[in-house]
Design a protein around this motif. Structure first.
Motif, PDB file in Angstrom:
ATOM      1  N   SER A  73      41.516   7.403 -30.034  1.00  0.00           N
ATOM      2  CA  SER A  73      40.531   6.547 -29.366  1.00  0.00           C
ATOM      3  C   SER A  73      40.287   7.024 -27.941  1.00  0.00           C
ATOM      4  N   ARG A  74      41.314   7.521 -27.277  1.00  0.00           N
ATOM      5  CA  ARG A  74      41.163   8.075 -25.927  1.00  0.00           C
ATOM      6  C   ARG A  74      40.280   9.307 -25.957  1.00  0.00           C
ATOM      7  N   ALA A  75      40.507  10.178 -26.941  1.00  0.00           N
ATOM      8  CA  ALA A  75      39.694  11.392 -27.064  1.00  0.00           C
ATOM      9  C   ALA A  75      38.237  11.046 -27.348  1.00  0.00           C
ATOM     10  N   SER A  76      38.008  10.042 -28.168  1.00  0.00           N
ATOM     11  CA  SER A  76      36.639   9.609 -28.483  1.00  0.00           C
ATOM     12  C   SER A  76      35.938   9.092 -27.224  1.00  0.00           C
ATOM     13  N   LEU A  77      36.660   8.336 -26.406  1.00  0.00           N
ATOM     14  CA  LEU A  77      36.081   7.827 -25.167  1.00  0.00           C
ATOM     15  C   LEU A  77      35.713   8.963 -24.219  1.00  0.00           C
TER      16      LEU A  77
END
Length: 168
Positions: A160-164
């Motif tokens: 989710s951090r990478a997607s953000l």
């Protein structure tokens, strides 16, 4: 509960319990609060079971106090300059390490108590799955499942951090 016994317990294990609280919370004032709460709970609830490992018992109480403090605070404790310097000396002060610690703190706040305890004993303390099973009383199979759950939650947070970051 005998006050002399409690004083002896604190004298013998207080430093180790405080160090555990600092590992989990990283803020000296929060670690001190958790240490005090740990020994207040010991006074309130009494001695460990017969034949139980005293330090493991104290660590379990301390971890619960730390997790409770994290949940009440709902924040990732900021690293202080002295802590950053110590991490850099050990080679752990990189931004990637800070990200990993932040993800670990977030995961700890989101998981149930059993999974948190098992994850801390295995990943932070370096106990084998068999040693974690012996300390917690859970089966080896339960330990393996909870560690998978812990790792899965960390992976989800990283994704989710990478997607953000990609959307920025």
């Amino acid at each position: 509960m005998d006050d002399a016994w409690l004083a002896q317990l604190y004298a013998q294990y207080g430093f180790l319990v405080h160090r555990r609280c600092q590992q989990l919370l990283r803020r000296p004032e929060d670690a001190e609060d958790a240490l005090q709460e740990t020994f207040l709970r010991v006074k309130r609830y009494g001695a460990p079971r017969e034949g139980g490992a005293t330090l493991a018992w104290l660590y379990t109480i301390a971890q619960r106090c730390c997790f409770d403090l994290m949940e009440r605070g709902g924040r990732e404790p900021p690293a202080e300059e002295s802590q950053l310097a110590a991490l850099e000396q050990r080679g752990e002060g990189s931004p990637e390490d800070a990200d990993r610690r932040a993800m670990l703190g977030l995961a700890l706040r989101q998981l149930d108590g059993k999974t948190r305890t098992i994850g801390v004993l295995h990943f932070l303390d370096g106990y084998t799955q068999e040693e974690v099973a012996a300390q917690t009383g859970y089966s080896r199979r339960t330990i393996g499942k909870k560690l998978q759950e812990f790792e899965h939650r960390i992976r989800q947070l990283w994704q989710s951090r990478a997607s953000l970051e990609e959307t920025r």
